[in-house]
Design an enzyme around this catalytic site. Sequence first.
Site, PDB file in Angstrom:
ATOM      1  N   SER A 142     -11.904  -1.274-124.180  1.00 39.55           N
ATOM      2  CA  SER A 142     -11.637  -0.892-122.793  1.00 39.55           C
ATOM      3  C   SER A 142     -11.486  -2.148-121.955  1.00 39.55           C
ATOM      4  O   SER A 142     -11.961  -3.227-122.344  1.00 39.55           O
ATOM      5  CB  SER A 142     -12.801  -0.043-122.257  1.00 39.55           C
ATOM      6  OG  SER A 142     -12.737   0.114-120.861  1.00 39.55           O
ATOM      7  N   TYR A 155     -21.908   0.999-120.906  1.00 36.38           N
ATOM      8  CA  TYR A 155     -20.542   1.177-121.406  1.00 36.38           C
ATOM      9  C   TYR A 155     -19.895  -0.180-121.691  1.00 36.38           C
ATOM     10  O   TYR A 155     -19.285  -0.379-122.749  1.00 36.38           O
ATOM     11  CB  TYR A 155     -19.730   1.960-120.386  1.00 36.38           C
ATOM     12  CG  TYR A 155     -18.349   2.331-120.858  1.00 36.38           C
ATOM     13  CD1 TYR A 155     -18.177   3.321-121.816  1.00 36.38           C
ATOM     14  CD2 TYR A 155     -17.217   1.708-120.341  1.00 36.38           C
ATOM     15  CE1 TYR A 155     -16.901   3.668-122.255  1.00 36.38           C
ATOM     16  CE2 TYR A 155     -15.950   2.053-120.760  1.00 36.38           C
ATOM     17  CZ  TYR A 155     -15.794   3.036-121.721  1.00 36.38           C
ATOM     18  OH  TYR A 155     -14.534   3.373-122.148  1.00 36.38           O
TER      19      TYR A 155
END
Length: 239
Positions: A142, A155
């Site tokens: 990501s 995350y």
Amino acid sequence: MQLLTEKTAFITGAGKGIGRATALALANEGVNVGLIARTEADLVKLAAEIKSLRGRAAYAVADVSDLEQVEAAVKKLTAELGTADILINNAGIGKYGPFLELDPKEWKRIIDVNLMGMYYVTRTVLPQMIQKNGGDIVNISSSSGLRGSAGSSAYSASKFGVLGMTESLSQEVRKHNIRVFALTPSRVVTDLTFKEGETEKEKEKFMQPEDLAEYMVAQLKLHPRIFIPTSSQWATNPF
């Protein structure tokens, strides 16, 4: 470029979003697709859709954070489709909030799924590729794996870890003609990234799962002598 016809791909997080779009895109290229996710209903529907398009698909229900479930899933898919030529490590979850307010169990769960899950699946599938002296592994990280932000500690930690694992593994397995790619997309329209109430017009500004699937297919078609270790994908004008 190389043809993907008759290759076999295993895809995690295949029931929805990026995983689903990638499975359909690969099936359209003549790839046999092995689908892994936690929700059986999603997998049954997707497998039926692929077969209706005259593609070949099999599925296995598994939580990637559980090594025994992963090993059982890979064994089932291998029995039905053969060994993997392509692995798409897409399964992932997200939880956001101030560092001290995130429950330690939630923090650990994100690491277990996003990082340990990717490790478990890769560890289980990799021997198949080493034995056939070739293969492609695509790890979905990501933009949060490139730069942290307030509220994304868990995350981001998991996605930074994905990049570290990808870089190390890519150097380790090049001698076996195995390519390891990492993708670091910005916001993609999925159930994970968009909340109820956001309009379709707002969603259209951002990348769609099909965009990322198309990009992965293009990377996989590159001649085996070349690969792109890490690449970023951004919406052109989302604001």
